[in-house]
Design a protein around this motif. Structure first.
Motif, PDB file in Angstrom:
ATOM      1  N   THR A  15       0.808  -1.209   0.000  1.00 33.89           N
ATOM      2  CA  THR A  15       0.000   0.000   0.000  1.00 33.89           C
ATOM      3  C   THR A  15       0.847   1.267   0.000  1.00 33.89           C
ATOM      4  O   THR A  15       0.300   2.358  -0.138  1.00 33.89           O
ATOM      5  CB  THR A  15      -0.931   0.024   1.228  1.00 33.89           C
ATOM      6  OG1 THR A  15      -0.144   0.075   2.422  1.00 33.89           O
ATOM      7  CG2 THR A  15      -1.814  -1.214   1.253  1.00 33.89           C
ATOM      8  N   TRP A  26       5.654   7.913  -2.579  1.00 33.24           N
ATOM      9  CA  TRP A  26       6.060   8.114  -1.181  1.00 33.24           C
ATOM     10  C   TRP A  26       7.521   7.725  -0.997  1.00 33.24           C
ATOM     11  O   TRP A  26       8.290   8.452  -0.360  1.00 33.24           O
ATOM     12  CB  TRP A  26       5.159   7.270  -0.279  1.00 33.24           C
ATOM     13  CG  TRP A  26       5.323   7.516   1.196  1.00 33.24           C
ATOM     14  CD1 TRP A  26       4.693   8.462   1.945  1.00 33.24           C
ATOM     15  CD2 TRP A  26       6.172   6.789   2.103  1.00 33.24           C
ATOM     16  NE1 TRP A  26       5.086   8.374   3.264  1.00 33.24           N
ATOM     17  CE2 TRP A  26       5.983   7.362   3.386  1.00 33.24           C
ATOM     18  CE3 TRP A  26       7.047   5.727   1.958  1.00 33.24           C
ATOM     19  CZ2 TRP A  26       6.663   6.889   4.515  1.00 33.24           C
ATOM     20  CZ3 TRP A  26       7.728   5.251   3.074  1.00 33.24           C
ATOM     21  CH2 TRP A  26       7.531   5.822   4.331  1.00 33.24           C
ATOM     22  N   ASP A  86       2.404  11.745   4.304  1.00 38.18           N
ATOM     23  CA  ASP A  86       1.406  10.730   4.639  1.00 38.18           C
ATOM     24  C   ASP A  86      -0.008  11.276   4.452  1.00 38.18           C
ATOM     25  O   ASP A  86      -0.898  10.605   3.904  1.00 38.18           O
ATOM     26  CB  ASP A  86       1.579  10.260   6.082  1.00 38.18           C
ATOM     27  CG  ASP A  86       2.742   9.301   6.262  1.00 38.18           C
ATOM     28  OD1 ASP A  86       3.338   8.896   5.243  1.00 38.18           O
ATOM     29  OD2 ASP A  86       3.056   8.952   7.417  1.00 38.18           O
ATOM     30  N   ALA A  87      -0.205  12.513   4.930  1.00 38.09           N
ATOM     31  CA  ALA A  87      -1.530  13.118   4.803  1.00 38.09           C
ATOM     32  C   ALA A  87      -1.900  13.363   3.343  1.00 38.09           C
ATOM     33  O   ALA A  87      -3.024  13.096   2.912  1.00 38.09           O
ATOM     34  CB  ALA A  87      -1.571  14.429   5.587  1.00 38.09           C
ATOM     35  N   GLU A  88      -0.923  13.836   2.574  1.00 44.95           N
ATOM     36  CA  GLU A  88      -1.171  14.113   1.150  1.00 44.95           C
ATOM     37  C   GLU A  88      -1.533  12.855   0.381  1.00 44.95           C
ATOM     38  O   GLU A  88      -2.420  12.878  -0.488  1.00 44.95           O
ATOM     39  CB  GLU A  88       0.075  14.755   0.545  1.00 44.95           C
ATOM     40  CG  GLU A  88      -0.047  15.048  -0.933  1.00 44.95           C
ATOM     41  CD  GLU A  88       1.252  15.540  -1.552  1.00 44.95           C
ATOM     42  OE1 GLU A  88       1.411  15.415  -2.794  1.00 44.95           O
ATOM     43  OE2 GLU A  88       2.131  16.025  -0.800  1.00 44.95           O
ATOM     44  N   LEU A  89      -0.872  11.747   0.703  1.00 45.16           N
ATOM     45  CA  LEU A  89      -1.077  10.517  -0.049  1.00 45.16           C
ATOM     46  C   LEU A  89      -2.048   9.554   0.636  1.00 45.16           C
ATOM     47  O   LEU A  89      -2.190   8.407   0.211  1.00 45.16           O
ATOM     48  CB  LEU A  89       0.269   9.812  -0.285  1.00 45.16           C
ATOM     49  CG  LEU A  89       1.307  10.629  -1.082  1.00 45.16           C
ATOM     50  CD1 LEU A  89       2.588   9.835  -1.234  1.00 45.16           C
ATOM     51  CD2 LEU A  89       0.763  11.035  -2.445  1.00 45.16           C
ATOM     52  N   GLY A  90      -2.679  10.022   1.695  1.00 44.26           N
ATOM     53  CA  GLY A  90      -3.681   9.194   2.361  1.00 44.26           C
ATOM     54  C   GLY A  90      -3.133   8.050   3.165  1.00 44.26           C
ATOM     55  O   GLY A  90      -3.771   7.023   3.318  1.00 44.26           O
ATOM     56  N   LEU A  91      -1.921   8.228   3.718  1.00 44.70           N
ATOM     57  CA  LEU A  91      -1.289   7.166   4.495  1.00 44.70           C
ATOM     58  C   LEU A  91      -1.279   7.474   5.978  1.00 44.70           C
ATOM     59  O   LEU A  91      -0.734   6.689   6.763  1.00 44.70           O
ATOM     60  CB  LEU A  91       0.156   6.948   4.023  1.00 44.70           C
ATOM     61  CG  LEU A  91       0.326   6.490   2.574  1.00 44.70           C
ATOM     62  CD1 LEU A  91       1.803   6.471   2.198  1.00 44.70           C
ATOM     63  CD2 LEU A  91      -0.274   5.112   2.381  1.00 44.70           C
ATOM     64  N   ALA A  92      -1.836   8.607   6.376  1.00 40.72           N
ATOM     65  CA  ALA A  92      -1.771   9.013   7.787  1.00 40.72           C
ATOM     66  C   ALA A  92      -2.558   8.029   8.647  1.00 40.72           C
ATOM     67  O   ALA A  92      -3.603   7.534   8.230  1.00 40.72           O
ATOM     68  CB  ALA A  92      -2.321  10.422   7.946  1.00 40.72           C
TER      69      ALA A  92
END
Length: 377
Positions: A12, A17, A371-377
């Protein structure tokens, strides 16, 4: 988490990233950073007679492993045969490195290869780079230690200006030499302090010299406040050398360290103490690459602190981004483990405390934002 589950989680993590995360490289040999194109240019400039075209030599770097009988019963199985990607004619990393050193003829050459090392590292998102440098070759003896270090430093200064990076140098100790020679080298480092020379490191084949040979050199470095590291548990299938490096040499971190897995007590000790290992998934010993990656996976499973390094990126070849790709892919590191790898590199660096703390804060903030930009937060 099982290896299978870790691999699923790692899928994922998008390549964007891996490319964009801020990185730190603590284990990189200057001579091993030289580009194939630079080697070819210098070889033709100097008229160096080679057994093949310079570009072909670089493409066929492949260090053959020692007697496989030494590695028959290791915890992580070491391949006993050749790999499918080995060339018909191999050139060892040490042979090619010797040819490169032979071609360096001036301070400008030294500055150039340092600058190019930083330029290539910058393309991988590297923010801080620590480079091993070797003793001055005989044909540049007129420069002396001070002159050679200043030539290297010029390359770092240019890189800091152009790429916004930070950098330090590590004085490499060739473990095939005597303890007295190592002590003389460290005394020269101590007597000629330089803002960019942050520490010492023991390199060359681990089987060429036991770490206890260099206790006096490392004691002097420690008394002078220099950082200390050593290649350990890389070629000798034992964890004992790593405990020697920690207890007798006073090392702050360990380069490689895969064979610590041979001793569960040592694994528990380095886990408890938070020892950071600089690990490289890629090596000039092509047949050993699967073993390297399986070992790093086992180190992660044991809860050890690792941080990827490029080692000899120009000659393998690899990049630090490639090493993170391998960590996320074949090795199966999770998103959280990959973040920890980045932070481990910052925390184990030899930047002054204030700069290290500032870099850690910046890197953590950038990881969080990415992480926030790519939805990994």
């Amino acid at each position: 988490m099982s290896t299978a589950a870790a691999t699923t989680a790692a899928v994922t993590v998008p390549d964007e990233w891996l490319r964009r995360i801020p990185k730190v490289d603590l284990h990189c040999h200057l001579i091993g950073t030289v580009r194939a194109s630079t080697f070819a240019e210098l070889a033709r400039r100097e008229g160096l007679a080679l057994p093949a075209e310079p570009e072909r030599v670089f493409a066929d770097i492949n260090s053959l492993p020692p007697d496989p009988a030494l590695y028959r019963d290791t915890v992580v199985s070491v391949p006993q045969g050749r790999s499918v990607d080995e060339p018909e004619v191999s050139y060892s990393l040490f042979q090619v490195s010797a040819w490169v050193v032979q071609l360096l003829r001036s301070p400008e050459d030294l500055t150039r290869i340092v600058y190019e090392a930083f330029e290539d590292a910058h393309r991988s998102g590297t923010r801080h780079l620590e480079l091993f440098f070797d003793s001055v070759p005989e044909h540049l003896a007129g420069l002396g230690y001070r002159g050679s270090v200043e030539a290297y430093a010029d390359g770092i200064r240019l890189a800091e200006r152009d790429f916004g990076m930070t950098g330090r140098m590590i004085a490499g100790i060739d473990r095939s030499r005597s303890g007295e020679e190592a002590l003389a080298l460290v005394r020269e480092v101590v007597d000629n302090p330089h803002e960019y020379v942050a520490g010492i490191g023991l390199d060359n084949l681990e089987t060429a010299g036991p770490p206890e040979r260099f206790v006096d050199a490392y004691r002097l470095a420690g008394e002078a406040g220099l950082g200390r590291t050593a290649h350990s548990s890389e070629h000798a299938p034992t964890a004992a050398n790593t405990t020697t490096c920690l207890d007798l040499l006073g090392c702050d971190r360990i380069d490689h360290g895969y064979f610590v897995l041979e001793d569960p007590a040592v694994v528990e000790r380095v886990r408890r103490d938070g020892v950071v290992f600089t690990v490289a998934s890629t090596t000039s010993r092509r047949s050993w690459r699967p073993w390297r990656r399986a070992s790093i996976r086992a180190m992660l499973d044991a809860g050890l602190r690792v941080t990827p390094c490029s080692d000899d990126p120009g000659m393998f070849p690899t990049t630090l981004t490639d090493e993170y790709r391998l960590a996320a892919g074949p090795i199966g590191a999770t998103h959280a483990q990959l973040r920890d790898m980045v932070r481990n590199g910052v925390e184990a660096s030899w930047l002054p405390e204030g700069e290290r703390a500032a870099l850690l804060a910046d890197v953590t903030a950038e990881l969080d934002a990415l992480d926030a930009e790519l939805g990994l937060a």
